[in-house]
Scaffold this active site. Structure first.
Site, PDB file in Angstrom:
ATOM      1  N   LYS A  28      19.936  -4.432   6.234  1.00  0.00           N
ATOM      2  CA  LYS A  28      21.094  -3.664   5.792  1.00  0.00           C
ATOM      3  C   LYS A  28      22.240  -4.616   5.485  1.00  0.00           C
ATOM      4  O   LYS A  28      22.430  -5.622   6.165  1.00  0.00           O
ATOM      5  CB  LYS A  28      21.520  -2.668   6.868  1.00  0.00           C
ATOM      6  CG  LYS A  28      20.488  -1.580   7.141  1.00  0.00           C
ATOM      7  CD  LYS A  28      21.000  -0.585   8.161  1.00  0.00           C
ATOM      8  CE  LYS A  28      19.970   0.515   8.413  1.00  0.00           C
ATOM      9  NZ  LYS A  28      20.466   1.496   9.414  1.00  0.00           N
ATOM     10  N   ALA A  45      17.963 -14.403   9.337  1.00  0.00           N
ATOM     11  CA  ALA A  45      16.637 -14.722   9.863  1.00  0.00           C
ATOM     12  C   ALA A  45      15.971 -13.486  10.447  1.00  0.00           C
ATOM     13  O   ALA A  45      16.596 -12.681  11.135  1.00  0.00           O
ATOM     14  CB  ALA A  45      16.753 -15.818  10.926  1.00  0.00           C
ATOM     15  N   HIS A  66       0.850  -1.189   0.000  1.00  0.00           N
ATOM     16  CA  HIS A  66       0.000   0.000   0.000  1.00  0.00           C
ATOM     17  C   HIS A  66       0.888   1.242   0.000  1.00  0.00           C
ATOM     18  O   HIS A  66       1.684   1.459   0.906  1.00  0.00           O
ATOM     19  CB  HIS A  66      -0.927  -0.003   1.215  1.00  0.00           C
ATOM     20  CG  HIS A  66      -1.983  -1.058   1.142  1.00  0.00           C
ATOM     21  ND1 HIS A  66      -3.119  -0.911   0.385  1.00  0.00           N
ATOM     22  CD2 HIS A  66      -2.070  -2.286   1.709  1.00  0.00           C
ATOM     23  CE1 HIS A  66      -3.874  -1.990   0.500  1.00  0.00           C
ATOM     24  NE2 HIS A  66      -3.252  -2.843   1.297  1.00  0.00           N
TER      25      HIS A  66
END
Length: 226
Positions: free
Chosen positions: A216, A196, A158
């Site tokens: 990152k 993870a 969205h």
């Protein structure tokens, strides 16, 4: 979008299934889908050829697999689809394409609820238990990718201007850790590792290791370019 994705998109089906073909699909799945192995495995291998757009050799489908829109699914050779997998293609001009030697582990959920959507899983890739993938944007999983359990790959989001469908590409030889979220518009470069629980909101360069929320890059292996 890459040239390869455009070419694949141009191959999407355009002819809607008939009421008869849908009836045949539902009948076959309802009668055979729940029969346990080994008999059920053999029956599904034989009968499902009549409902898939394409079905290769040595396809292993366990009991409890739910299919909706199998006429818009192409399945390669040496495929394993384990219990409680759900594959859903709602529009006839969308396509799910699964390459050779792919394994969909228990509870994998792949859905394309919009039109003009291509979801492609290339050769020798593995989707762990309860991985979720959803359009309506295109999704491409490259060759020899390992995607761990409970990962979510969502090719829609969205935005201020409405719902996006930019698409997602995971290039060859990537490892995606458990519980990762990959959002619309992202490309993960070849040979990358995503830790993870990471949330990937931006492109990841090839041969990178990325972790965190948002993800990152913490390391580039040899050949990686920042």
């Amino acid at each position: 979008m890459t040239v390869e994705q455009v070419n694949s998109y141009q191959e999407l089906p355009t002819q809607a299934p008939t009421v008869w073909s849908r009836t045949v699909e539902l009948t076959i799945i309802n009668f055979i889908g729940s029969i346990p192995r080994p008999l059920g495995t053999l029956l599904r291998r034989l009968a499902y050829r009549s409902i898939f757009a394409r079905m290769g050799r040595r396809v292993y489908i366990q009991a409890g697999v739910e299919l909706l829109g199998a006429r818009s699914m192409e399945v390669g050779d040496d495929i394993k689809i384990l219990r409680d997998v759900r594959l859903e293609i709602r529009h006839p001009n969308s396509l799910l394409r699964i390459g050779d030697r792919v394994c969909l582990d228990r509870g994998v959920d792949i859905r394309a609820t919009g039109s003009d959507c291509l979801i492609e899983i290339s050769h020798d890739s593995y989707l762990g238990p309860y991985v979720c993938m959803a359009g309506p944007g295109h999704i491409k999983i490259g060759k020899n990718c390992q995607i761990a359990s409970h990962t979510g790959i969502y090719a829609n989001n969205h935005r201020e201007y409405g719902l996006s469908r930019e698409g997602i590409e995971i290039q060859d030889d990537c490892w995606i850790g458990s519980g990762v979220r990959i959002l619309d518009g992202v490309t993960i470069g070849k040979g990358s590792v995503i830790g993870a629980g990471a949330v990937v909101t931006k492109n990841i360069p090839p041969y990178s290791i990325a972790v965190g929320v948002p993800a990152k890059v913490i390391k580039l292996s040899k050949g990686g370019v920042a």
